[in-house]
Structures are given as C-alpha cells and as structure tokens.
Design a protein around this motif. Structure first.
Motif, PDB file in Angstrom:
ATOM      1  N   SER A 177      -8.584   5.678   1.690  1.00 44.65           N
ATOM      2  CA  SER A 177      -9.120   5.626   0.701  1.00 44.65           C
ATOM      3  C   SER A 177     -11.070   5.908  -0.051  1.00 44.65           C
ATOM      4  O   SER A 177     -10.746   6.073  -0.357  1.00 44.65           O
ATOM      5  CB  SER A 177      -8.925   4.113  -0.282  1.00 44.65           C
ATOM      6  OG  SER A 177      -9.862   3.008   0.507  1.00 44.65           O
ATOM      7  N   CYS A 205       0.810  -1.718  -0.085  1.00 41.09           N
ATOM      8  CA  CYS A 205       0.039  -0.188  -0.008  1.00 41.09           C
ATOM      9  C   CYS A 205       1.305   1.299   0.235  1.00 41.09           C
ATOM     10  O   CYS A 205       0.393   2.084  -0.712  1.00 41.09           O
ATOM     11  CB  CYS A 205      -1.041  -0.215   1.368  1.00 41.09           C
ATOM     12  SG  CYS A 205      -2.227  -1.301   1.175  1.00 41.09           S
ATOM     13  N   ALA A 240      -1.807   0.075  -3.703  1.00 48.17           N
ATOM     14  CA  ALA A 240      -2.694  -0.270  -2.982  1.00 48.17           C
ATOM     15  C   ALA A 240      -3.783  -1.808  -2.762  1.00 48.17           C
ATOM     16  O   ALA A 240      -4.195  -1.896  -2.448  1.00 48.17           O
ATOM     17  CB  ALA A 240      -4.091   1.269  -2.651  1.00 48.17           C
TER      18      ALA A 240
END
Length: 273
Positions: free
Chosen positions: A116, A80, A85
């Motif tokens: 996110s 990530c 990610a």
C-alpha cells in the motif's frame, strides 16, 4: 483415511494444484468441520485461486473458537485480498501484538503495508520483529528488501552482509546482496556474489544472466558472452533477454536482427556445448 487425505491435500497445495487441494480439504471438512489442518489447506487453496473472499467466513468462525495466530494471520491476508485492506491490516496488527510473538504475522503485515506504499511503517514492523528475534535471518532479509525498495542501499547492504555471514548457504541472500552491489557499481563484488549463488544453484538462468551483466560492465566481454551462451543453450525463449543484456551493458553488443543474435549466441544450434 482422513490422515491420508490430508497428506494428499497438502501435497496438492505444495504442487500449486489448488483446485485439487480445495476438493480434498472440503471432503474432510464435511465430516470434521473443526479440523484445523484441513481448514488451513482449504483457505490457502482459495487464496491460490484468487477466491479469498470465500475463505473469510470460515476463518472468522475458526478464530472465534480460540486464539490461533496462524489462522488469524491467514484471516488478515484473506481480508486484504478481499479488498478489505483496512480490516485485514487491523487483524494483522492485533495478531502481531500477541505474545509470544508469531513472526509470520509481522511479515504478512509488513508485506501488506509495503504493497500500500507505506514503506516506512513496513520497515518499522520488521524492525520490531527483529528486536523480538534478533538472530532471525529471514527477518533480516525482509528488512534488507524493504530498505532496498526505499532506496536505502546502505542499510540494505548492512543487513544482507549480516544475513550472508549467518547463513552462507542461502542463494537468495547472495542474489539480493549482489543486486545491491551491482546498483552501487561494485561489479566485481556483485560478480563474486552471483558466482557463489550459482555454485549453490547452477541451473538458475536468471542469476547467470545477471552475472553476465556484471562481467560486461567490468569489460569482460568474453566472460559475459560465455555466460549468456550458457543461458540460451537449450532455452531459445531466453534469447530476447540475452540480446537485451548485450545491448544495454556498456561493453555489450547490439544486433539489428534476432537471427544475428541467435547465431552469435548459438541459440540457432550453430554452436555446440
């Protein structure tokens, strides 16, 4: 000697001396390439230096050697942080699906989803973890924080009250609870929670500043100003924070000149402890 070096590396890592921790871990891995503790220190040190991409390959090799949820979780975090990610979250989902459960994998996954903007999914992940470990206070605190980020203060307060009852000596829980109480306008309750937290951690200037805000909103101007004087005493760099609190609260004060605020709060040395 290797055990001593590893302890030095761990100590450096805890002290956030990431370059030193990396250096020691590398020296261990030169002669013991599969040393798991040294690899963990090495990877954490790289992440601490924003060099996560360099940790991916050695972690992937280690994960291939056998099931290790801690290494897998660290790999997910490294992916990530390496702008991969999707791969990182996929790895974290895979690790969270393992049984017996490795709870840090759920927490890491929820954190990445929240970053996110997927708050709903993040909340669902922690809720699942809580079904597997219903008495885990840290998970309850994580869930409360996520609910607060989603502006669901009712659920946040419910989980925080439960966490406080289960772990009354945790100032972090009390501070989160006080924040919810303050946002709901329950200033007296928030002040009580902040005071409790300060009883456990008296040198926490940020919490004392928040207490001052509560007292000001309650109309206790003298109490608020006394709290702010304690905040800035010996800490002149916090004067702007204290002046801001006085200016924005409904029963506060506004100063046109920083020197006037400093004199009022004793940050210029005119007031004695």
């Amino acid at each position: 000697m290797q055990a001593q070096a590893l302890q030095e590396a761990i100590h450096a890592l805890r002290a956030r001396q990431f370059a030193r921790a990396e250096q020691i871990a590398v020296s261990i891995l030169r002669t013991a390439k599969a040393d798991r503790p040294a690899l963990l220190v090495f990877a954490h040190a790289l992440l601490g230096q924003q060099r996560a991409s360099e940790a991916v390959a050695p972690l992937e090799k280690a994960v291939l050697r056998g099931s290790d949820p801690e290494l897998e979780t660290l790999l997910g975090a490294a992916l990530c942080e390496s702008r991969r990610a999707a791969d990182g979250i996929a790895q974290l989902r895979k690790t969270a699906a393992r049984r017996p459960p490795f709870l840090p994998a759920f927490q890491e996954l929820a954190g990445r989803l929240a970053q996110s903007g997927q708050l709903g999914e993040a909340i669902a992940v922690i809720e699942e973890a809580l079904t597997l470990s219903p008495d885990n206070v840290d998970l309850a605190l994580d869930l409360a924080r996520l609910c607060l980020r989603a502006n669901d203060r009712v659920r946040a307060r419910t989980h925080l009250l439960a966490a406080r009852d289960a772990a009354a000596g945790r100032p972090d829980i009390l501070i989160e609870l006080a924040q919810v109480q303050f946002l709901d306008g329950d200033y007296a309750e928030a002040a009580g929670s902040y005071r409790h937290a300060l009883g456990l951690r008296p040198e926490d200037t940020q919490t004392r500043a928040h207490l001052a805000m509560c007292l000001a909103e309650m109309g206790d101007r003298d109490g608020a100003q006394a709290a702010l004087r304690t905040v800035v005493r010996g800490r002149p760099h916090l004067l702007s924070r204290a002046a801001y609190i006085m200016a924005v609260t409904s029963h506060g004060r506004f100063f046109f000149r920083p020197s006037a605020a400093a004199k009022f709060l004793g940050a210029d040395g005119t007031l004695k402890p």
